[in-house]
Structure formats: structure tokens, C-alpha cells
Write an enzyme that holds these catalytic residues in place. Sequence first.
Site, PDB file in Angstrom:
ATOM      1  N   ASP A   1     -12.862  -2.973 -12.327  1.00 19.82           N
ATOM      2  CA  ASP A   1     -13.095  -3.000 -10.884  1.00 19.82           C
ATOM      3  C   ASP A   1     -13.217  -4.412 -10.314  1.00 19.82           C
ATOM      4  O   ASP A   1     -13.267  -4.581  -9.095  1.00 19.82           O
ATOM      5  CB  ASP A   1     -14.348  -2.200 -10.525  1.00 19.82           C
ATOM      6  CG  ASP A   1     -15.633  -2.815 -11.054  1.00 19.82           C
ATOM      7  OD1 ASP A   1     -15.561  -3.744 -11.880  1.00 19.82           O
ATOM      8  OD2 ASP A   1     -16.715  -2.363 -10.651  1.00 19.82           O
TER       9      ASP A   1
ATOM     10  N   TYR B   1     -13.990 -14.858 -12.728  1.00 20.76           N
ATOM     11  CA  TYR B   1     -14.489 -15.089 -14.089  1.00 20.76           C
ATOM     12  C   TYR B   1     -13.927 -16.371 -14.694  1.00 20.76           C
ATOM     13  O   TYR B   1     -14.461 -16.863 -15.697  1.00 20.76           O
ATOM     14  CB  TYR B   1     -14.170 -13.898 -14.992  1.00 20.76           C
ATOM     15  CG  TYR B   1     -15.197 -12.809 -14.906  1.00 20.76           C
ATOM     16  CD1 TYR B   1     -16.296 -12.772 -15.765  1.00 20.76           C
ATOM     17  CD2 TYR B   1     -15.104 -11.813 -13.937  1.00 20.76           C
ATOM     18  CE1 TYR B   1     -17.251 -11.781 -15.678  1.00 20.76           C
ATOM     19  CE2 TYR B   1     -16.055 -10.811 -13.841  1.00 20.76           C
ATOM     20  CZ  TYR B   1     -17.122 -10.801 -14.708  1.00 20.76           C
ATOM     21  OH  TYR B   1     -18.077  -9.822 -14.618  1.00 20.76           O
TER      22      TYR B   1
END
Length: 449
Positions: free
Chosen positions: A174, A265
Site C-alpha cells: 500500500d 523508503y
Amino acid sequence: MAEKKRFVVAIAGGASRYTPGILKMLVSEKDRFPLSKVVLYDNEDVRQKRMGKYARVLMSEYYPECEVVDTLDPEEAFTGIDFCFMQIRAGRQEMRRSDEHIALKHGCIGQETCGAGGFAYGMRSIPAVVEIIKNVKKYSPDAFVLNYSNPAAIVAEATKRIFPNDKHVINICDMPVGIMNQYADELGVPRNSIEARYFGLNHFGWFTAVLDKETGHDYLPELKKIFSKPLPDDHFTDMDPSWRETFVFMRKMVSECADYLPNTYLQYYLYPKHMLAGEDPEWTRADQVMAGHEKQVYEMVDEVCETGKIMGTKYGFTEEDLKDDDHATYIVDLACALAFNTHERFLMMVPNEGIIPNLTQGMMVEVPCMVGSNGPEPLNVGEIPAFQKGLLENQYAYEKLTVDANLNGSYIDAWHALTLNRLVNDTDTAKALLDDLIEANKEYWPELK
């Protein structure tokens, strides 16, 4: 007109803190994705009973036509299902905390899907995920498994090997949805009006275009300009502080990434010194979650179980509330694409079979896919630049060796995996880390020889 099929969904990891959000999402989507039954499956009796009771209260008030079952028995959980939504966390937050603290002890970031933390979590997740998929296949061979358990890249590499060419095992995440939602908010356009062009590994990729679904207009240049400007002090103030820091730092990453928009990330992989400097060895992310969101969710669950109602309490939903959970709705979007052959596009993890010609074939890349009843059909990406190729090949070698270590019980593969990890990157540190992680994970890992 024939009545629309009503589905049976099992939620593996039914006692998770995310289950109330999944149930709320299923209520909000009952017209589009009608259910006859939802089954909560977990391996922890006490937490499962609490969540099962909460689920029955919720569904009796908001979705009485949907039966609720909670069970610890895989045969009961997975017999006669159409979908398994898998959100397990092997070792729960306590082991996540252990991972983080061990990594920081050795001067490394211990984040849950990156670095040594991601390695340790992956080693725990592979056997747990594989066992659940085998049980689903045993009791409902035609059911789709929608796996969004972390660390998704390592889990996807393992499931690719154990269930080769199986179109019913779907690995998704997600995080790109959350980032795309942020892009839509910044652009001031509806969240479902844009779609991504993207390549990479899970939690390790780049957006190459952000397209208007109707006109084809590429918003990427506009987003680059938006993210080049300083943030107002009051921006993102309603976010969890950790996520606020992430989206604030994303502006630096975007301004320094020449052509593409990086996944958030990448802050860990491209700026590890900065990220390590912000870590508190006495209060890691797992500590924050256990004292914050997890505690709040179970307090809410217990209060609902005690009062026996949700409607008319502070936990009740309005129609607007039910429409305001875009982050979870993607799961039903995907289930509908598979069930109704809609050919919508999603970012998914699939084997690289010519999608990116200058990357290792078979690598589990995350790319846009058209999804119908036969599973994902990836869109061609083409060759990628040398910088991204070098980063991705290194990361994939780490992920591949992690899976090798787990499936083969190989100490040397585990050591080599950690050595290659960009957040460790030192042979002596990797060995010391590995030895400490082995000791902490005896209950969860296969024996490494």
C-alpha cells in the site's frame, strides 16, 4: 438480472491492529464487493477472540447480511473462501522492537523492512506466509491470496519460488498508494484520477510518470516544482510525527533526484547517515507503535466489546467516514479487478520476464500491471539508467540471498545477505549482527548451518 455474487473473505492475521480498518473498508465497499462471510484467522487465541467479538458487533450494526467467524483452525478459516487477505506480522511488534534495538546496538538502522530489521523480519515471515498459502491452496485451491505482509520484497521472492507461475498468489503493497494519494492532495485532484508509471523493487523504486487517467497529462514536472518549495510549518500537522518527517524529507529527495520521483523508503538507502542520526536507541519505531496506535486500537476494541455497540458512540461511522479510507480501499479495488475482470492498473510485484531488459531476469520487480481474472499482466518498462540498475541489482542480491538462507538453512548465505545490505555494508558488522539476530529469533527462524 442475476443477483451479484457475494464473496467469502478470510483475513489472515485477523487479530492485527489493522483489522478494524479492513472491516470498515469492507463495510464501505459492500455495494461494489458484497460479502456473505468474513473469517478472521490468527494463531493467538486471546487477541483473536477480542477482535472476533469486535467484528461481530461492527458487522451486526453496519453489515448484518455478512456472517463473521473467528478461528484458529486453518481448515475452518480457508474452506470455501474466494479471497485471503494476508496481513500477518510474525513475532508481532515485540520482535520488531528486538530487531530495531539489536541493529542500533551495532550502529545500523533497524527499520522494519530495511536493513537488518528487514532481514530479520523476512526470515520470520517466509515460513509463516508459505504455511498460510499452502493451507489456502489445500482447502480453497481457486482462491486468490492477496499478500501485503512485510517485508513484501523478500516474501514475494520466496513465494515466486515455492508457488511458481501461480496467478492466484498476488504480492502487493500500500505504500505506493499512500504516496500517490499525497501527490493527488498536492495537485488538488481526486485521488482516483491519477495513475503511476513506476519501476523498482518493493520499497525501493521510482515514479517515472504520474498520469491523468482521462487526458494522459503527466503531472510529474508539476510535482517536481511543488516539492522543490519549502513546506509551510502547518503542513502535515495531522499526521503521525514519524510519517510527517518522512513526507517532509521527501522534498529533499525529490529535489536531488534528477529525473524521477523516489519512493519515500529510499531515504533509508540513499541517506543512511542522516536516518541513523535521527534514531533513538531507547525509543524506536516499534516502541512508538506499541505505545501509540496499537494501544489505541485495542483500547477501542475492548471498549466496543464491553458496551456491545458502535453506533451512537464515539467510534461510530458516518457515510463520509466510510468513504474516507483510501489507504485500505486499494485491496477491494484489486479484489474487484480479479473477480470482475476489470483490467484496472495497479503497482504489483511480478517476475521480471523482459519487463526491464537490463535487470536480472526473474527479479521480483514492482511495476504497473493490468489486472483481470487471470491475474496481473505487467506493462513494459524498458531499460533503466545505470544508477538505478546498480542500486536494484545490489538490493536484489541481498533479497535473493536472504531467501536462499531461509530455504536452505545457510549461515553463509545469511551472512552474505547482510553484508550486501546497504544499511550494514560491512562483513564484520554483518556477522556480529547475524549472531545476535539468530539468538533472538530461535523461535522463528530455521536453523542456520
